[in-house]
Design an enzyme around this catalytic site. Sequence first.
Site, PDB file in Angstrom:
ATOM      1  N   GLY A  59      13.301  19.169   5.455  1.00 15.98           N
ATOM      2  CA  GLY A  59      12.737  19.053   4.110  1.00 15.98           C
ATOM      3  C   GLY A  59      11.258  18.710   4.162  1.00 15.98           C
ATOM      4  O   GLY A  59      10.571  19.014   5.143  1.00 15.98           O
ATOM      5  N   ASP A  90       6.612  10.748  -2.800  1.00 13.46           N
ATOM      6  CA  ASP A  90       7.991  11.079  -3.162  1.00 13.46           C
ATOM      7  C   ASP A  90       8.109  12.213  -4.181  1.00 13.46           C
ATOM      8  O   ASP A  90       8.932  12.160  -5.095  1.00 13.46           O
ATOM      9  CB  ASP A  90       8.733   9.826  -3.657  1.00 13.46           C
ATOM     10  CG  ASP A  90       9.064   8.892  -2.501  1.00 13.46           C
ATOM     11  OD1 ASP A  90       9.102   9.360  -1.351  1.00 13.46           O
ATOM     12  OD2 ASP A  90       9.283   7.696  -2.742  1.00 13.46           O
ATOM     13  N   ALA A 122       9.643  15.812   4.542  1.00  9.59           N
ATOM     14  CA  ALA A 122       9.253  14.940   5.650  1.00  9.59           C
ATOM     15  C   ALA A 122       9.419  15.644   6.987  1.00  9.59           C
ATOM     16  O   ALA A 122       8.533  15.595   7.847  1.00  9.59           O
ATOM     17  CB  ALA A 122      10.067  13.652   5.614  1.00  9.59           C
ATOM     18  N   LYS A 176       3.963   0.751  -2.975  1.00  9.00           N
ATOM     19  CA  LYS A 176       3.044   1.341  -2.001  1.00  9.00           C
ATOM     20  C   LYS A 176       1.665   0.685  -2.097  1.00  9.00           C
ATOM     21  O   LYS A 176       1.022   0.399  -1.081  1.00  9.00           O
ATOM     22  CB  LYS A 176       2.932   2.838  -2.271  1.00  9.00           C
ATOM     23  CG  LYS A 176       2.817   3.701  -1.047  1.00  9.00           C
ATOM     24  CD  LYS A 176       4.150   3.831  -0.331  1.00  9.00           C
ATOM     25  CE  LYS A 176       4.071   4.733   0.864  1.00  9.00           C
ATOM     26  NZ  LYS A 176       5.358   4.919   1.542  1.00  9.00           N
ATOM     27  N   TYR A 200       8.948  -3.906  -0.223  1.00 12.61           N
ATOM     28  CA  TYR A 200       8.984  -2.449  -0.139  1.00 12.61           C
ATOM     29  C   TYR A 200      10.346  -1.985   0.383  1.00 12.61           C
ATOM     30  O   TYR A 200      11.375  -2.462  -0.064  1.00 12.61           O
ATOM     31  CB  TYR A 200       7.793  -1.942   0.698  1.00 12.61           C
ATOM     32  CG  TYR A 200       7.617  -0.448   0.594  1.00 12.61           C
ATOM     33  CD1 TYR A 200       7.412   0.144  -0.653  1.00 12.61           C
ATOM     34  CD2 TYR A 200       7.695   0.370   1.702  1.00 12.61           C
ATOM     35  CE1 TYR A 200       7.289   1.518  -0.785  1.00 12.61           C
ATOM     36  CE2 TYR A 200       7.563   1.726   1.582  1.00 12.61           C
ATOM     37  CZ  TYR A 200       7.363   2.303   0.343  1.00 12.61           C
ATOM     38  OH  TYR A 200       7.249   3.663   0.217  1.00 12.61           O
TER      39      TYR A 200
END
Length: 585
Positions: free
Chosen positions: A335, A278, A337, A206, A133
Amino acid sequence: NRVFLKFKSVTHVLTTKSQPIDKDKRLLQNEVDRLANSGGKIMKKGYELLNDPFLNKGTAFTAEERRKFGLVGILPPVVQDIDTQAEQVYQNLENKPDVSEKRHYLMTIFSSNRTLFYYVFKKHIAELMPVVYDPGIAESIRNYSEFFITPQNAAYLSADRPEDLETAIKNASEGRDIDLIVVTDAEAILGIGDWGTNGVSISVGKLMVYTAAAGIDPSRVLPVVLDAGTNRQSLINDPLYLGLHHKRVDDGTYYTFVDQFVACVEKMFPRLYLHFEDFGRGHAAKLLNKYDRKYPVFNDDIEGTGIISLAGALGALNISGEKLTDQVYMCFGAGTAGCGIADRFYQEMQHQGLSADEARKHFYLVDRQGLLFDDMGDLTPEQRPFARNRSEFKNAGELTTLEAAVKAIHPTILIGTSTRGGAFTEAIVREMASHTERPIIFPLSNPTELAEATAEDLIRWTEGRALVATGIPSKPVVYNGTTYHIGQANNALIYPGLGLGVIASGARLVTDRMISVAAHSMGGIVDPSAPGAAVLPPVMKVNLFSDTVAEAVAEEAKAEGLNRNDFTDAKACIKAYKWEPAYRS
């Protein structure tokens, strides 16, 4: 045919009961589903069997199985067990010169033998997480089209052909019952931006973590990419790029496409847990808000990063002995996140007794234009609740940089999601530390070159007082004779257990309370009294404490009356659902 009909009768018994299906029955149910969708064919044979990653055992097929399933002569004669195979895989990995080569090799194993892949991954999870990952996945995304070999059982959905949605999902799922989808439109991948169809790797990666960390059955998951175009001109111009060669579609077309996708998968898989990954700043929160009261959905960038950041802060406060409601919170990078983290802390402060207005006074968001004020015309809906009034400051016009904001506000918590490498300078950190005894500083941006600071610098600049978590793996820092262990604010510490709890309990929704208990459930895993204690537990133990998170979430789902699976013991419920990487006859 008699066997097939017997399986069908068992299906009827299992699916008409309201009680949860235990592990053996669930495995039987999986096989029933496979049989029911294969026209009664009992088992694949020969190369067809070897080419099915969910069934393939490679050299571990027994002599009897080889005779029975047409494998005699098409495998080397020696029969190996999974431990021997895993040791060979690991030795080969050690001989690979870099992360890129290691990842390519592991993905070959993944594409051919899921059980062996997860056996190795789970056994070496801390070592292989950065390979499989983040950060190793970034190169894979950039070069996905050039390196493409197999689709890895993903679904590629095109905004140019929405009429193919259902067919595409059916083809990709191959008759498997799906509990979990990770879907991306790849507009905002990690810290590297818009990568179109190449972003399917993030969905695959993920899901790998879900299985290795929480035991989600890999035959019951589906990675999906929604190709709505890309605004990265280099991809559009690249003849090897495998996605749509045009700019991203307009919002009207985009939202209709996503609506069609969600309706399709929720109809096909009625107990689906849908994980958004995302999505871009302009779409992520709108989509979450649109679906989170209808289905069990989760956005990792908004909610996952918020949960793990809150868990880290709670761990830090366990060490300092302070209260969350006494903290002054600042985030640099407002943003998806950044706002998601702020909102999670904001919700938690209310859970801990503050009113909404009282809680809001503790928050300050800094973005590219400086401290966010409520008279700015370009604020997003997620930024607006935390924007300040200029009348609060005598020098409001000067608060256009992070350093100026830190000097004026004196935050006790500083979170970085800016993707601006080195943004937390020595001057900023020393200024913050001069006004608080135990500054909580989390530079979360990744990959490595985008991190706002290194753990070593933060410990040194604060004389060992900073309570630090980073978005990338960080080695322990030795300072003045004390070894400081650095927690990684990796969403993988939280989202697998959260998903396991939701799926195993059959929760109808994912609520704020479930998210809160997930964050709190990590408390007590780290000893806050130990010198240099980390604020978060180590990633190497993620497959152990994912169960702890899952049990807390399942219990909360039942407490809220949202569980569709009936159970009395959350621990037993979680244990019954989990899949283990072991070959079956």
